[in-house]
Design an enzyme around this catalytic site. Sequence first.
Site, PDB file in Angstrom:
ATOM      1  N   TYR A  30       4.716   6.112   0.427  1.00  0.00           N
ATOM      2  CA  TYR A  30       4.760   4.650   0.502  1.00  0.00           C
ATOM      3  C   TYR A  30       5.656   4.040  -0.577  1.00  0.00           C
ATOM      4  O   TYR A  30       5.423   2.930  -1.031  1.00  0.00           O
ATOM      5  CB  TYR A  30       3.327   4.072   0.464  1.00  0.00           C
ATOM      6  CG  TYR A  30       2.431   4.721   1.495  1.00  0.00           C
ATOM      7  CD1 TYR A  30       2.590   4.438   2.847  1.00  0.00           C
ATOM      8  CD2 TYR A  30       1.467   5.665   1.132  1.00  0.00           C
ATOM      9  CE1 TYR A  30       1.807   5.066   3.806  1.00  0.00           C
ATOM     10  CE2 TYR A  30       0.677   6.291   2.098  1.00  0.00           C
ATOM     11  CZ  TYR A  30       0.848   5.995   3.423  1.00  0.00           C
ATOM     12  OH  TYR A  30       0.078   6.618   4.372  1.00  0.00           O
ATOM     13  N   CYS A  84      13.891 -10.929  -9.513  1.00  0.00           N
ATOM     14  CA  CYS A  84      13.598 -12.272 -10.019  1.00  0.00           C
ATOM     15  C   CYS A  84      12.150 -12.620  -9.747  1.00  0.00           C
ATOM     16  O   CYS A  84      11.854 -13.505  -8.938  1.00  0.00           O
ATOM     17  CB  CYS A  84      14.511 -13.279  -9.351  1.00  0.00           C
ATOM     18  SG  CYS A  84      16.214 -12.871  -9.639  1.00  0.00           S
ATOM     19  N   GLU A  85      11.257 -11.889 -10.364  1.00  0.00           N
ATOM     20  CA  GLU A  85       9.844 -12.123 -10.130  1.00  0.00           C
ATOM     21  C   GLU A  85       9.066 -11.488 -11.278  1.00  0.00           C
ATOM     22  O   GLU A  85       9.285 -10.317 -11.598  1.00  0.00           O
ATOM     23  CB  GLU A  85       9.462 -11.486  -8.792  1.00  0.00           C
ATOM     24  CG  GLU A  85       8.012 -11.676  -8.471  1.00  0.00           C
ATOM     25  CD  GLU A  85       7.736 -11.731  -6.975  1.00  0.00           C
ATOM     26  OE1 GLU A  85       8.637 -12.103  -6.193  1.00  0.00           O
ATOM     27  OE2 GLU A  85       6.613 -11.391  -6.612  1.00  0.00           O
ATOM     28  N   GLY A 111      -0.859  12.076   4.846  1.00  0.00           N
ATOM     29  CA  GLY A 111       0.512  11.697   4.520  1.00  0.00           C
ATOM     30  C   GLY A 111       0.719  11.798   3.021  1.00  0.00           C
ATOM     31  O   GLY A 111       1.436  12.666   2.513  1.00  0.00           O
ATOM     32  N   ARG A 112       0.009  10.923   2.289  1.00  0.00           N
ATOM     33  CA  ARG A 112       0.155  10.846   0.835  1.00  0.00           C
ATOM     34  C   ARG A 112      -0.056  12.185   0.146  1.00  0.00           C
ATOM     35  O   ARG A 112       0.691  12.547  -0.762  1.00  0.00           O
ATOM     36  CB  ARG A 112      -0.867   9.837   0.298  1.00  0.00           C
ATOM     37  CG  ARG A 112      -0.732   9.531  -1.181  1.00  0.00           C
ATOM     38  CD  ARG A 112      -1.950   8.749  -1.695  1.00  0.00           C
ATOM     39  NE  ARG A 112      -2.351   7.682  -0.822  1.00  0.00           N
ATOM     40  CZ  ARG A 112      -2.012   6.409  -0.962  1.00  0.00           C
ATOM     41  NH1 ARG A 112      -1.264   6.031  -1.956  1.00  0.00           N
ATOM     42  NH2 ARG A 112      -2.434   5.499  -0.096  1.00  0.00           N
TER      43      ARG A 112
HETATM   44  N1  LLP Z   1      -3.620   8.191   9.878  1.00  0.00           N
HETATM   45  C1  LLP Z   1      -3.725   6.875  10.099  1.00  0.00           C
HETATM   46  C2  LLP Z   1      -4.215   6.396  11.369  1.00  0.00           C
HETATM   47  C3  LLP Z   1      -3.374   5.979   9.078  1.00  0.00           C
HETATM   48  O1  LLP Z   1      -3.481   4.680   9.299  1.00  0.00           O
HETATM   49  C4  LLP Z   1      -2.880   6.469   7.846  1.00  0.00           C
HETATM   50  C5  LLP Z   1      -2.469   5.556   6.783  1.00  0.00           C
HETATM   51  C6  LLP Z   1      -2.758   7.858   7.677  1.00  0.00           C
HETATM   52  C7  LLP Z   1      -3.156   8.698   8.713  1.00  0.00           C
HETATM   53  C8  LLP Z   1      -2.230   8.494   6.415  1.00  0.00           C
HETATM   54  O2  LLP Z   1      -2.981   8.170   5.308  1.00  0.00           O
HETATM   55  P1  LLP Z   1      -2.696   8.927   3.898  1.00  0.00           P
HETATM   56  O3  LLP Z   1      -3.094  10.368   4.076  1.00  0.00           O
HETATM   57  O4  LLP Z   1      -1.253   8.793   3.612  1.00  0.00           O
HETATM   58  O5  LLP Z   1      -3.544   8.199   2.934  1.00  0.00           O
HETATM   59  N2  LLP Z   1       0.620   1.568   2.081  1.00  0.00           N
HETATM   60  C9  LLP Z   1      -0.642   1.999   1.540  1.00  0.00           C
HETATM   61  C10 LLP Z   1      -1.293   3.033   2.389  1.00  0.00           C
HETATM   62  C11 LLP Z   1      -1.458   2.588   3.810  1.00  0.00           C
HETATM   63  C12 LLP Z   1      -2.050   3.666   4.628  1.00  0.00           C
HETATM   64  C13 LLP Z   1      -1.957   3.322   6.059  1.00  0.00           C
HETATM   65  N3  LLP Z   1      -2.469   4.311   6.925  1.00  0.00           N
HETATM   66  C14 LLP Z   1      -0.414   2.526   0.122  1.00  0.00           C
HETATM   67  O6  LLP Z   1       0.718   2.509  -0.329  1.00  0.00           O
HETATM   68  O7  LLP Z   1      -1.358   2.921  -0.554  1.00  0.00           O
END
Ligand code: LLP
Length: 467
Positions: free
Chosen positions: A425, A395-396, A319-320
């Site tokens: 995210y 406000c934090e 994703g990221r």
């Molecule tokens: N697959 C599964 C099962 C996952 O749980 C996740 C992310 C991904 C794929 C994608 O991961 P990526 O390639 O985006 O790292 N909110 C946090 C990240 C939470 C990730 C949750 N799961 C942040 O902002 O760093």
Amino acid sequence: MSTPAGEHAASADAVGLPWSGGTARTPDGALSVAGLDLRALAAEHGTPAYVLDEADFRARAQELRRAFETAFAAVGTGVDVYYAGKAFLSVAVARWAHEEGLRVDTATGGELAVALRAGVPGADLGLHGNNKSDAEIERALEVGVGRIIVDSLGEVDRVATAARARGGAPAPVMVRVTTGVHAGGHEYISTAHEDQKFGVSMAPPADGSPSPALEALHAVLEHPELHLLGIHSHIGSQILDPSGFDVAAHKVMALRAELAARTGYLVPEVDLGGGFGIAYVPGDVPLDPSRVAKDLAAAVDASCTALGTALPRISIEPGRAIVGPTTLTLYTVGTVKDVTVDDPAGPFVRRYVAVDGGMSDNIRPALYGANYHAELASRVGEDAPVLARVVGKHCESGDIVVHEVQLPGDVRPGDLLAVAATGAYGRSMASNYNHVPRPPVVAVRDGAARVLVRRETVEDLLALDLG
Ligand code: LLP
């Protein structure tokens, strides 16, 4: 809706990481994205705004897919790349991912609805979730998702019951296992029992009975309404040390072989998750997709050869790494305040630069202590850089956008400020804290802007309040 390209943008100089590939400086010092001067974009769309470089998104999606396809073809198997929609999902983005040959991974009924609205066929979608509702499971079956990733033993029965009620072909499921490998940041750690909510553990209980993972896989095989497509493992996010992927891959291949030895059934697919790390500040070295792909292909190949099993078809869920670097957040500077900070080494001055957004559009600095990089976007500064902290309007006191960054000493109210690499995210975790409406997502391509997600208004917020 479009904005004309900035006059000077065509001759702009690229600025490099952590900015998107299309981010550049015009000769008179403004930032531009894909040929569009951000001053013009702010004038038309306002601030704060997420500015998404479409060509950069498509290029990253394609690069990842090609890197994995090439690496796994070399060891004799295929790959499916699922774009992890939780990082950021909109109808247009789901469509782009699909046009670039990716499938879409969804984690809730809401994400599933967006991907379907984009026209992504059910067969190219996956549904995750550690606590899926019956409605989510039924909807996934109704639209014929390519796979439901089951997260617990109890869910095996729930999906089977829903599939039985629908009738038709067996529902394709994967079982999400926890390998004990945790990664994220620069190192990985490996433990037997994971103290977290996702998946079923591969660690056998002390009494020698089969692991929860084997139990769940057996349970799927016992249900004629289910088709056991594969095993799923996701080890973490923002991973910069790729060795954890190889360790987890070996463990999953061993589990697959053990299940085959016990049941005679070799699952055809394995998903190795997402988590590929990106650059957030200048000097960060992102994970190189082609290197990870080659290492992982070699690890999977070596495991399967040693175990004497055929290679599975592989899938991954980044994703990221696809959307994170594509987007910057454009803010307008408001209050600028110098604060004297007491320090054991002697007092120093930190310049607080407040912008018109904050923790409601990017919770990551407050939630994870995440670092970001900011630069003036409307001009280059004239004065020597000073140590600054970019803060929001909430406000934090923890409402920090960039903990520490050098900004020109003449930064002043009305300047535009851009924060890099906010695509993952950011909007997807945005809130309405302090009743601040969420910013729009504006895509830029070939010098023209298109609003993908419109700006929220106070009227939108009031509409939810029934008085
Ligand atoms: N697959 C599964 C099962 C996952 O749980 C996740 C992310 C991904 C794929 C994608 O991961 P990526 O390639 O985006 O790292 N909110 C946090 C990240 C939470 C990730 C949750 N799961 C942040 O902002 O760093």
